[in-house]
Write an enzyme that holds these catalytic residues in place. Structure first.
Site, PDB file in Angstrom:
ATOM      1  N   GLU A   1       0.801  -0.865   0.172  1.00  0.00           N
ATOM      2  CA  GLU A   1       0.365  -0.180  -0.491  1.00  0.00           C
ATOM      3  C   GLU A   1       0.952   1.522  -0.035  1.00  0.00           C
ATOM      4  O   GLU A   1       1.252   1.304   1.194  1.00  0.00           O
ATOM      5  CB  GLU A   1      -1.171   0.025   1.305  1.00  0.00           C
ATOM      6  CG  GLU A   1      -1.745   0.655   1.136  1.00  0.00           C
ATOM      7  CD  GLU A   1      -1.807   2.244   2.481  1.00  0.00           C
ATOM      8  OE1 GLU A   1      -1.423   3.243   1.273  1.00  0.00           O
ATOM      9  OE2 GLU A   1      -1.698   1.780   3.468  1.00  0.00           O
TER      10      GLU A   1
ATOM     11  N   CYS B   1      -2.530   7.859   4.598  1.00  0.00           N
ATOM     12  CA  CYS B   1      -2.336   7.545   3.186  1.00  0.00           C
ATOM     13  C   CYS B   1      -4.099   8.145   2.587  1.00  0.00           C
ATOM     14  O   CYS B   1      -3.737   8.205   1.281  1.00  0.00           O
ATOM     15  CB  CYS B   1      -2.204   6.654   2.907  1.00  0.00           C
ATOM     16  SG  CYS B   1      -3.166   5.451   4.236  1.00  0.00           S
TER      17      CYS B   1
END
Length: 504
Positions: A263, A300
């Site tokens: 990720e 994120c």
């Protein structure tokens, strides 16, 4: 605090020292001497994981569910010490860390509940058809099986929920895969105490100690040794695009390539549609500013870019600027992250066509917000503007028309999230944007801000590259377990020999 960090690795239940060490750099307090990892320690941990897999991979679902719940209990029993250590190392506030600890134990218990149901096994049975013409059909039974030892990398921005006992570890253990964690150098003591909780839970459940190991950070060679070890079968990572891509390439170049579930980066664009902006533009700007500065922008899913019609930009600017003026400096996770934020801000500021909306200066380990505006044409002409700046920076991109807004949506690379701010009168434009955003992002939302990631069955935390390295996977939610499973078909195998879950 009742816990005193020992600064050693935890390999298959044993505290293990090393010849080399590093000194941690906490946000507050004195740095600690921590044993540094190396290839020999990685090999020892992975060998123990491989040996443990032969029994752990065959355990029943109830055994693994109890293990996950016991890990959650052990983490909670150390809750106050975990919070104190994490506050010192990361600079994150107490409330945030207590919430993150609850998220960590919550997802462990969620996976326990999930595997008890058994649906994740995707069991299928095609009964034998001995009289079928022109050829008989054999008895075929299929279900998902664990892949083997899994490598997990601790994340800098979530010292609990995406680190030692985070979603990657929880889902791998739920699947029946032993885990070897490379701890993050930014919070070694936090990682250590959580690893002690996992080790205690394994011992209480009477399971093989090799199910879990923590090798503390060191040079990049430690991570490389982990993903290239021939007994590692998959890897989970949350971090920067550069580091993630380097590890991904190593996994692909192995003699036996393995999946790397990284990720990575995302700017999480928001599209502010005309009717919504006309009705509540200043409020949307205020909300955007609040999302940008939350946790010093170290998420994120931080919404770094918002797209609005040029004729309506001022309403967003007004609300965002007013909110940002009241925000102060925040401590960032590491000095390196703070330095990268300042560099990224400077690069955005000097790009063609970029204008200041709100500028602030910061130094050391602190971060203060910055907001800029640029036309859609200039944004398209400057590729650097589409790259993530990890921190409280926002960029407002103005479109001259709805057609240009749609063109801008199509130009984005893969994202973790994309957002529509809309009212009922925006339905037509939203309907044209939605298929584009669904192709570009793993999660599409309306009238909110994406910095909250619910831990649930339906959540997707992933997306097309470069948001993640595998668009078919998620690192949050129960679907995350599928990363560490593979389908196995049993043909004409006597029921007594089948795995218990296939006999039912």
């Amino acid at each position: 605090m009742t816990y005193t960090p020992h600064g050693q690795h935890l390999i298959a239940g044993t505290r293990t020292g090393a010849d080399e060490s590093f000194t941690s750099t906490p946000a507050t307090g004195e740095g600690r001497t921590v044993c540094a990892g190396n290839a020999a320690l990685i090999d020892r941990a992975v060998q123990a994981a491989e040996e443990a897999f032969w029994s752990f991979g065959a355990t029943d679902r109830e055994t693994r569910a109890v293990l996950l719940e016991t890990i959650a209990d052990e983490i909670e029993a150390r809750g106050a010490d975990i919070t104190e250590l994490a506050m010192s190392e990361s600079g994150l506030p107490q409330a945030r860390l207590e919430g993150e600890r609850g998220r960590t134990t919550g997802q462990l218990r969620m996976f326990a509940s999930h595997i008890r149901k058994g649906d994740y096994l995707d069991r299928r049975h095609d009964a034998a058809l001995p009289d079928r013409k022109p050829a008989p059909r054999p008895d075929l039974r299929m279900m998902q099986q664990p892949v083997g030892p899994v490598a997990v990398f601790g994340a800098s921005n979530f010292p609990l929920a995406f680190s030692v006992a985070g979603g990657d570890t929880a889902s791998a253990l739920a699947a029946g895969c032993p885990v070897v964690v490379k701890g993050h150098e930014a919070h070694p003591a936090t990682g250590e105490i959580v690893a002690e909780a996992i080790t205690a839970a394994i011992a209480k459940c009477g399971l093989p100690a090799g199910i879990f190991s923590l090798v503390q950070g060191g040079s990049r060679d430690v991570g490389e040794a982990l993903v290239t070890h021939p007994l590692i079968t998959a890897a989970g990572f949350t971090g920067s695009l550069g580091a993630g891509r380097a590890l991904y390439d190593l996994c692909a170049k192995r003699p036996e390539p393995i999946p790397f579930f990284g990720e990575l980066g995302s700017v999480n664009p928001m599209f502010l549609l005309p009717e919504a902006v006309a009705a509540r533009g200043a409020a949307i700007g205020t909300g955007w500013a609040g999302s940008l500065v939350m946790g010093a922008g170290q998420f994120c899913t931080n919404p770094g870019i918002a797209v609005v019609l040029a004729s309506q930009a001022e309403a967003i600017i007004e609300g965002a600027r007013a909110a940002l003026e009241g925000s102060g400096a925040q401590v960032m996770l590491t000095e390196g992250i703070a330095k990268a934020y300042r560099h990224g801000t400077a690069e955005v500021a000097k790009a063609k066509g970029v204008r200041d909306v709100f500028r602030s200066e910061c130094d050391g380990r602190a971060a203060t917000p910055n907001l800029f505006v640029v036309s859609g044409a200039d944004w398209l002409a400057e590729p650097i503007l589409s790259e993530e700046v990890f921190g409280p920076l926002g960029l407002l991109v103005t479109a001259e028309s709805e057609a240009e807004m749609l063109a801008l949506a199509k130009s984005f690379r893969g994202q973790l999230t994309a957002t529509l701010h809309m009212d009922d009168g925006d339905a037509d434009l939203a309907g044209r944007l939605l298929p584009v955003l669904a192709r570009r992002a793993g999660r599409v939302m309306a009238n909110g801000f994406p910095t909250g990631v619910e831990v649930s069955d339906a959540m997707v935390h992933g997306g097309p590259y470069p948001a993640s390295t595998n668009f078919g996977a998620t690192s949050v939610g129960t679907l995350a377990i599928r990363r560490f499973l593979r389908p196995v078909c049993y043909q004409n195998i006597a029921p007594a020999l089948l795995p218990k879950d296939l006999r039912e």
